[in-house]
Enzyme design. Sequence first.
Site, mmCIF file in Angstrom:
data_model
loop_
_atom_site.group_PDB
_atom_site.id
_atom_site.type_symbol
_atom_site.label_atom_id
_atom_site.label_comp_id
_atom_site.label_asym_id
_atom_site.label_seq_id
_atom_site.Cartn_x
_atom_site.Cartn_y
_atom_site.Cartn_z
ATOM 1 N N ASN A 254 -12.968 -2.980 2.454
ATOM 2 C CA ASN A 254 -13.900 -1.857 2.551
ATOM 3 C C ASN A 254 -14.868 -1.970 1.380
ATOM 4 O O ASN A 254 -14.431 -1.996 0.218
ATOM 5 C CB ASN A 254 -13.143 -0.526 2.491
ATOM 6 C CG ASN A 254 -12.261 -0.314 3.708
ATOM 7 O OD1 ASN A 254 -12.622 -0.698 4.817
ATOM 8 N ND2 ASN A 254 -11.111 0.294 3.510
ATOM 9 N N HIS B 71 -10.264 -5.280 -3.466
ATOM 10 C CA HIS B 71 -8.934 -5.589 -2.932
ATOM 11 C C HIS B 71 -9.053 -5.958 -1.468
ATOM 12 O O HIS B 71 -9.929 -5.473 -0.755
ATOM 13 C CB HIS B 71 -7.974 -4.407 -3.114
ATOM 14 C CG HIS B 71 -8.523 -3.111 -2.603
ATOM 15 N ND1 HIS B 71 -9.456 -2.383 -3.301
ATOM 16 C CD2 HIS B 71 -8.297 -2.417 -1.461
ATOM 17 C CE1 HIS B 71 -9.783 -1.304 -2.619
ATOM 18 N NE2 HIS B 71 -9.094 -1.302 -1.484
ATOM 19 N N ASP C 135 0.853 -1.193 0.000
ATOM 20 C CA ASP C 135 0.000 0.000 0.000
ATOM 21 C C ASP C 135 0.890 1.245 0.000
ATOM 22 O O ASP C 135 1.895 1.307 0.704
ATOM 23 C CB ASP C 135 -0.922 -0.005 1.226
ATOM 24 C CG ASP C 135 -2.086 0.962 1.057
ATOM 25 O OD1 ASP C 135 -3.220 0.487 0.897
ATOM 26 O OD2 ASP C 135 -1.858 2.191 1.065
HETATM 27 P P1 5GP Z 1 -9.701 1.420 0.033
HETATM 28 O O1 5GP Z 1 -9.760 2.738 0.762
HETATM 29 O O2 5GP Z 1 -10.362 1.507 -1.328
HETATM 30 O O3 5GP Z 1 -10.170 0.244 0.833
HETATM 31 O O4 5GP Z 1 -8.171 1.122 -0.211
HETATM 32 C C1 5GP Z 1 -7.448 1.694 -1.248
HETATM 33 C C2 5GP Z 1 -6.003 1.643 -0.834
HETATM 34 O O5 5GP Z 1 -5.213 1.875 -1.986
HETATM 35 C C3 5GP Z 1 -5.618 2.688 0.196
HETATM 36 O O6 5GP Z 1 -5.117 2.045 1.374
HETATM 37 C C4 5GP Z 1 -4.563 3.536 -0.505
HETATM 38 O O7 5GP Z 1 -3.514 3.938 0.340
HETATM 39 C C5 5GP Z 1 -4.089 2.598 -1.597
HETATM 40 N N1 5GP Z 1 -3.629 3.289 -2.789
HETATM 41 C C6 5GP Z 1 -4.225 4.336 -3.409
HETATM 42 N N2 5GP Z 1 -3.524 4.711 -4.488
HETATM 43 C C7 5GP Z 1 -2.454 3.872 -4.562
HETATM 44 C C8 5GP Z 1 -1.355 3.769 -5.486
HETATM 45 O O8 5GP Z 1 -1.220 4.514 -6.462
HETATM 46 N N3 5GP Z 1 -0.444 2.795 -5.232
HETATM 47 C C9 5GP Z 1 -0.568 1.938 -4.168
HETATM 48 N N4 5GP Z 1 0.397 1.010 -4.015
HETATM 49 N N5 5GP Z 1 -1.587 2.010 -3.278
HETATM 50 C C10 5GP Z 1 -2.522 2.970 -3.482
#
Ligand code: 5GP
Length: 122
Positions: free
Chosen positions: A89, A102, A33
């Site tokens: 989430n 994810h 992440d």
């Molecule tokens: P969500 O909030 O949708 O459950 O999780 C999305 C996750 O993707 C977040 O923890 C965020 O930090 C991660 N994330 C967002 N953009 C990027 C990116 O460009 N690269 C990586 N490796 N992680 C990302």
Amino acid sequence: MSENAPSLFTRIISRDIPAEILYEDELCIVINDIAPQALVHMLVIPKQEIARLVDAGQADQSILGHLLLVAGEVARQFGVDDAFRLVVNNGADAGQTVFHLHLHILAGAKGSKEFLEADIGG
Ligand code: 5GP
């Protein structure tokens, strides 16, 4: 293939956007992440674009199972198989920011408050 623009994670899978790729097979990828909320914070991402967990159906049963097995496998590989959390989430109000399914794998020092209390919502 989605009719919409490829998701952020699809662009990472196709190497259009860089990421630290820790594991890959024909069905999924595991990356670090970009904004870790625990000492270990990895994302298990299916190559198939499924927007949210609730958008998965019977036809997706095997990919969903595969994601869980890979989560266990990478947890073993990174030495955190004795203590980790899995978080999904589902929906913006639950903190989902990337609409491509994810699993978050969160781990820290064994039993530490850090990963037990990590807030990975949006
Ligand atoms: P969500 O909030 O949708 O459950 O999780 C999305 C996750 O993707 C977040 O923890 C965020 O930090 C991660 N994330 C967002 N953009 C990027 C990116 O460009 N690269 C990586 N490796 N992680 C990302």
